[in-house]
Design a protein around this motif. Structure first.
Motif, PDB file in Angstrom:
ATOM      1  N   LEU A 118     -12.113  -5.366   2.867  1.00 43.67           N
ATOM      2  CA  LEU A 118     -11.024  -6.039   2.553  1.00 43.67           C
ATOM      3  C   LEU A 118     -10.171  -4.608   2.135  1.00 43.67           C
ATOM      4  CD1 LEU A 118      -8.780  -8.335   2.460  1.00 43.67           C
ATOM      5  CD2 LEU A 118      -9.424  -8.741   0.168  1.00 43.67           C
ATOM      6  N   PRO A 119      -9.432  -3.954   2.740  1.00 41.01           N
ATOM      7  CA  PRO A 119      -8.779  -2.599   2.367  1.00 41.01           C
ATOM      8  C   PRO A 119      -7.441  -3.018   1.847  1.00 41.01           C
ATOM      9  CG  PRO A 119      -8.150  -3.132   5.069  1.00 41.01           C
ATOM     10  CD  PRO A 119      -9.245  -4.375   4.489  1.00 41.01           C
ATOM     11  N   GLU A 120      -6.899  -2.039   1.175  1.00 48.14           N
ATOM     12  CA  GLU A 120      -5.740  -2.112   0.280  1.00 48.14           C
ATOM     13  C   GLU A 120      -4.898  -2.672   0.954  1.00 48.14           C
ATOM     14  OE1 GLU A 120      -4.768   1.655  -1.384  1.00 48.14           O
ATOM     15  OE2 GLU A 120      -6.549   2.245  -2.030  1.00 48.14           O
ATOM     16  N   GLU A 121      -4.416  -2.335   2.170  1.00 52.50           N
ATOM     17  CA  GLU A 121      -3.029  -2.916   2.939  1.00 52.50           C
ATOM     18  C   GLU A 121      -3.136  -4.626   3.162  1.00 52.50           C
ATOM     19  OE1 GLU A 121      -5.697  -1.069   5.960  1.00 52.50           O
ATOM     20  OE2 GLU A 121      -4.996  -0.588   4.153  1.00 52.50           O
ATOM     21  N   LYS A 122      -4.266  -5.173   3.190  1.00 56.55           N
ATOM     22  CA  LYS A 122      -4.701  -6.609   3.283  1.00 56.55           C
ATOM     23  C   LYS A 122      -4.971  -7.260   2.196  1.00 56.55           C
ATOM     24  CE  LYS A 122      -6.201  -6.410   8.072  1.00 56.55           C
ATOM     25  NZ  LYS A 122      -6.910  -6.839   8.951  1.00 56.55           N
ATOM     26  N   PHE A 123      -5.188  -6.583   0.862  1.00 56.03           N
ATOM     27  CA  PHE A 123      -5.550  -7.063  -0.270  1.00 56.03           C
ATOM     28  C   PHE A 123      -4.878  -8.154  -1.043  1.00 56.03           C
ATOM     29  CE2 PHE A 123      -6.242  -7.355  -4.954  1.00 56.03           C
ATOM     30  CZ  PHE A 123      -7.641  -7.457  -5.153  1.00 56.03           C
ATOM     31  N   LYS A 124      -5.138  -9.101  -1.358  1.00 55.83           N
ATOM     32  CA  LYS A 124      -4.442 -10.286  -2.071  1.00 55.83           C
ATOM     33  C   LYS A 124      -5.261 -10.771  -3.329  1.00 55.83           C
ATOM     34  CE  LYS A 124      -1.241 -11.719   1.423  1.00 55.83           C
ATOM     35  NZ  LYS A 124      -0.965 -12.921   2.379  1.00 55.83           N
TER      36      LYS A 124
END
Length: 117
Positions: A52-58
């Motif tokens: 889960l990379p930074e741009e998809k992290f929640k």
């Protein structure tokens, strides 16, 4: 700093990284599961990129499912039709925007996990 998630699998019976394990990542909301990504471990037992990379992290609740049975059969560690460990789910929460690491330590008859670094 934005958050991100990584994982890896170690074969504790053989004493080496577990290559070729399929992993699914789901976001869990109530009784609903939304598939985020599917990955396979490399020769180091890790995914090639953060699962889960930074741009998809929640932040929220997630579940990793490790297809351990396929790996255990392929490596000749088990040959039964019904396995003690087949698909191994790990449900966990991420409430801060930081790096989370969720490893799986695996053998044919046991497994464990922890919040790594």
């Amino acid at each position: 700093m934005a958050g991100w998630l990584s994982t890896h699998v170690l074969d504790t019976a053989k004493g080496c990284p577990a290559e070729g394990i399929k992993i699914l990542l789901y976001r869990v909301t109530g009784n609903s599961h939304t598939k985020i990504v599917e990955a396979v471990t490399n020769a180091d037992g890790r995914t090639d990129t953060p699962i889960l990379p930074e741009e998809k992290f929640k932040t929220g609740t997630y579940e990793l499912i490790f297809f351990a049975g396929d790996y255990l059969r392929a490596t000749g560690q088990v040959d039964e039709e019904i396995l003690f460990l087949d698909q191994v789910p790990i449900r966990f929460g991420m409430n801060d925007e930081t790096h989370y690491h969720v490893p799986l330590l695996l053998s044919p008859y046991g497994c464990s996990t922890y919040r790594g670094s």
